[in-house]
Design a protein around this motif. Structure first.
Motif, PDB file in Angstrom:
ATOM      1  N   PHE A   1      47.541  30.178  40.971  1.00 29.69           N
ATOM      2  CA  PHE A   1      47.797  30.786  39.669  1.00 29.69           C
ATOM      3  C   PHE A   1      48.487  32.143  39.825  1.00 29.69           C
ATOM      4  O   PHE A   1      48.238  33.075  39.083  1.00 29.69           O
ATOM      5  CB  PHE A   1      46.498  30.909  38.856  1.00 29.69           C
ATOM      6  CG  PHE A   1      45.881  29.578  38.550  1.00 29.69           C
ATOM      7  CD1 PHE A   1      46.379  28.797  37.514  1.00 29.69           C
ATOM      8  CD2 PHE A   1      44.837  29.096  39.313  1.00 29.69           C
ATOM      9  CE1 PHE A   1      45.831  27.557  37.232  1.00 29.69           C
ATOM     10  CE2 PHE A   1      44.289  27.854  39.047  1.00 29.69           C
ATOM     11  CZ  PHE A   1      44.788  27.079  38.004  1.00 29.69           C
ATOM     12  N   ARG A   2      49.307  32.253  40.883  1.00 32.68           N
ATOM     13  CA  ARG A   2      50.103  33.441  41.191  1.00 32.68           C
ATOM     14  C   ARG A   2      49.249  34.681  41.475  1.00 32.68           C
ATOM     15  O   ARG A   2      49.660  35.809  41.243  1.00 32.68           O
ATOM     16  CB  ARG A   2      51.118  33.721  40.088  1.00 32.68           C
ATOM     17  CG  ARG A   2      52.031  32.527  39.824  1.00 32.68           C
ATOM     18  CD  ARG A   2      53.259  32.901  39.053  1.00 32.68           C
ATOM     19  NE  ARG A   2      53.983  31.742  38.577  1.00 32.68           N
ATOM     20  CZ  ARG A   2      54.646  30.863  39.320  1.00 32.68           C
ATOM     21  NH1 ARG A   2      54.671  30.987  40.608  1.00 32.68           N
ATOM     22  NH2 ARG A   2      55.275  29.846  38.772  1.00 32.68           N
TER      23      ARG A   2
ATOM     24  N   ARG B   1      41.480  38.540  43.231  1.00 31.87           N
ATOM     25  CA  ARG B   1      41.986  39.897  43.363  1.00 31.87           C
ATOM     26  C   ARG B   1      42.777  40.229  42.099  1.00 31.87           C
ATOM     27  O   ARG B   1      43.462  39.375  41.546  1.00 31.87           O
ATOM     28  CB  ARG B   1      42.904  40.004  44.569  1.00 31.87           C
ATOM     29  CG  ARG B   1      42.187  39.781  45.861  1.00 31.87           C
ATOM     30  CD  ARG B   1      42.613  40.864  46.823  1.00 31.87           C
ATOM     31  NE  ARG B   1      42.041  40.639  48.117  1.00 31.87           N
ATOM     32  CZ  ARG B   1      40.904  41.179  48.496  1.00 31.87           C
ATOM     33  NH1 ARG B   1      40.215  41.930  47.689  1.00 31.87           N
ATOM     34  NH2 ARG B   1      40.447  40.962  49.705  1.00 31.87           N
ATOM     35  N   GLU B   2      42.720  41.461  41.702  1.00 34.23           N
ATOM     36  CA  GLU B   2      43.433  41.900  40.497  1.00 34.23           C
ATOM     37  C   GLU B   2      44.941  41.984  40.714  1.00 34.23           C
ATOM     38  O   GLU B   2      45.702  41.879  39.792  1.00 34.23           O
ATOM     39  CB  GLU B   2      42.902  43.263  40.041  1.00 34.23           C
ATOM     40  CG  GLU B   2      41.461  43.184  39.579  1.00 34.23           C
ATOM     41  CD  GLU B   2      41.254  42.230  38.423  1.00 34.23           C
ATOM     42  OE1 GLU B   2      42.057  42.243  37.464  1.00 34.23           O
ATOM     43  OE2 GLU B   2      40.305  41.434  38.486  1.00 34.23           O
ATOM     44  N   ARG B   3      45.340  42.150  41.955  1.00 30.57           N
ATOM     45  CA  ARG B   3      46.749  42.311  42.286  1.00 30.57           C
ATOM     46  C   ARG B   3      47.504  40.996  42.105  1.00 30.57           C
ATOM     47  O   ARG B   3      47.068  39.967  42.580  1.00 30.57           O
ATOM     48  CB  ARG B   3      46.826  42.775  43.738  1.00 30.57           C
ATOM     49  CG  ARG B   3      48.151  43.245  44.133  1.00 30.57           C
ATOM     50  CD  ARG B   3      48.029  43.831  45.511  1.00 30.57           C
ATOM     51  NE  ARG B   3      49.110  43.269  46.266  1.00 30.57           N
ATOM     52  CZ  ARG B   3      49.230  43.372  47.546  1.00 30.57           C
ATOM     53  NH1 ARG B   3      48.321  43.957  48.244  1.00 30.57           N
ATOM     54  NH2 ARG B   3      50.262  42.855  48.151  1.00 30.57           N
ATOM     55  N   GLU B   4      48.623  41.038  41.460  1.00 32.90           N
ATOM     56  CA  GLU B   4      49.459  39.851  41.298  1.00 32.90           C
ATOM     57  C   GLU B   4      50.237  39.607  42.569  1.00 32.90           C
ATOM     58  O   GLU B   4      50.633  40.540  43.249  1.00 32.90           O
ATOM     59  CB  GLU B   4      50.453  40.039  40.136  1.00 32.90           C
ATOM     60  CG  GLU B   4      49.778  40.176  38.795  1.00 32.90           C
ATOM     61  CD  GLU B   4      49.106  38.909  38.330  1.00 32.90           C
ATOM     62  OE1 GLU B   4      49.689  37.829  38.467  1.00 32.90           O
ATOM     63  OE2 GLU B   4      47.976  38.985  37.837  1.00 32.90           O
ATOM     64  N   GLY B   5      50.471  38.314  42.917  1.00 35.55           N
ATOM     65  CA  GLY B   5      51.214  37.985  44.132  1.00 35.55           C
ATOM     66  C   GLY B   5      52.655  37.811  43.898  1.00 35.55           C
ATOM     67  O   GLY B   5      53.191  37.834  42.863  1.00 35.55           O
TER      68      GLY B   5
ATOM     69  N   SER C   1      49.429  26.139  40.154  1.00 37.20           N
ATOM     70  CA  SER C   1      48.059  25.967  39.658  1.00 37.20           C
ATOM     71  C   SER C   1      47.156  25.270  40.675  1.00 37.20           C
ATOM     72  O   SER C   1      46.014  24.950  40.379  1.00 37.20           O
ATOM     73  CB  SER C   1      48.062  25.170  38.345  1.00 37.20           C
ATOM     74  OG  SER C   1      48.410  23.818  38.585  1.00 37.20           O
ATOM     75  N   PHE C   2      47.663  25.060  41.881  1.00 42.15           N
ATOM     76  CA  PHE C   2      46.888  24.407  42.937  1.00 42.15           C
ATOM     77  C   PHE C   2      46.536  25.444  43.996  1.00 42.15           C
ATOM     78  O   PHE C   2      47.340  25.738  44.875  1.00 42.15           O
ATOM     79  CB  PHE C   2      47.720  23.270  43.547  1.00 42.15           C
ATOM     80  CG  PHE C   2      46.986  22.472  44.593  1.00 42.15           C
ATOM     81  CD1 PHE C   2      45.906  21.688  44.251  1.00 42.15           C
ATOM     82  CD2 PHE C   2      47.378  22.531  45.915  1.00 42.15           C
ATOM     83  CE1 PHE C   2      45.227  20.959  45.214  1.00 42.15           C
ATOM     84  CE2 PHE C   2      46.709  21.805  46.894  1.00 42.15           C
ATOM     85  CZ  PHE C   2      45.627  21.016  46.536  1.00 42.15           C
ATOM     86  N   PRO C   3      45.328  26.035  43.937  1.00 37.99           N
ATOM     87  CA  PRO C   3      44.967  27.060  44.928  1.00 37.99           C
ATOM     88  C   PRO C   3      44.947  26.478  46.339  1.00 37.99           C
ATOM     89  O   PRO C   3      44.538  25.340  46.563  1.00 37.99           O
ATOM     90  CB  PRO C   3      43.558  27.481  44.508  1.00 37.99           C
ATOM     91  CG  PRO C   3      43.457  27.100  43.075  1.00 37.99           C
ATOM     92  CD  PRO C   3      44.291  25.854  42.937  1.00 37.99           C
TER      93      PRO C   3
END
Length: 177
Positions: A153-154, A173-177, A11-13
């Motif tokens: 946040f992944r 971005r919509e893509r999940e990491g 949760s830490f960008p």
């Protein structure tokens, strides 16, 4: 506790970089890294944290040098590639040896590259803190606008300082990491 700690840190960008080095046989190595911070301006020094078992760490220690490639906002695919451990990752990105250390500079994925020599190392848990003396910085201006890749946040996001705050200066971005 491990799961709670991972969730908290997710949760830490943070900014995204790829740390690169060349081993004794000059093979390129690299890994995605978000554990990076400036340490000193005089002399210019930064630190990064690399996994103890990483071949990239072995190359950094063998060569005594590395490059920190700060990824631009559209290079999320490069971050994912270097996080994957794919053995052919350097065949899929444009790179060249950086001027001073000869460490790989990702010339199309990075907006800036810091060439470093290893000043000190400190083992800590399953990582090694590598303190690097910055020998040169190169900026790449091939992109229409400056941007930086973020991860939190992944998800990957892009920060573009040229966008007015009223319009929102962070895009996810919509893509999940």
């Amino acid at each position: 506790m491990d799961a709670e700690f991972r969730e908290m840190m997710a949760s830490f960008p943070t900014g995204v970089s790829v740390v690169t080095a060349r081993d004794g046989g000059s093979a390129p190595w690299g890994m995605t890294c978000s554990s990076l911070c400036s340490l000193s301006v005089d002399p210019p020094t930064l630190l990064t944290c690399l996994r103890t078992e990483s071949p990239t760490l072995r190359a950094v220690l063998a060569s005594g040098a590395f490059a920190v490639n700060l990824l631009h906002g559209e290079a999320d695919w490069v971050a994912a590639l270097f996080a994957s451990g794919a053995p052919d990752r350097f065949d899929k990105v444009a790179w060249r040896p950086a001027g001073h250390t000869r460490s790989p500079a990702l010339i199309e994925a990075a907006h800036a590259v810091a060439e470093c020599t290893v000043a000190r190392t400190h083992p800590s848990g399953d990582h090694v803190i590598v303190v690097g003396r910055v020998r040169a910085v190169e900026r790449f201006g091939r992109f229409e606008r400056e941007s930086a890749l973020l991860y939190g946040f992944r998800r990957y996001g892009e920060w573009s300082p040229g966008v007015p705050a009223a319009a929102g200066d962070f895009r996810v971005r919509e893509r999940e990491g």
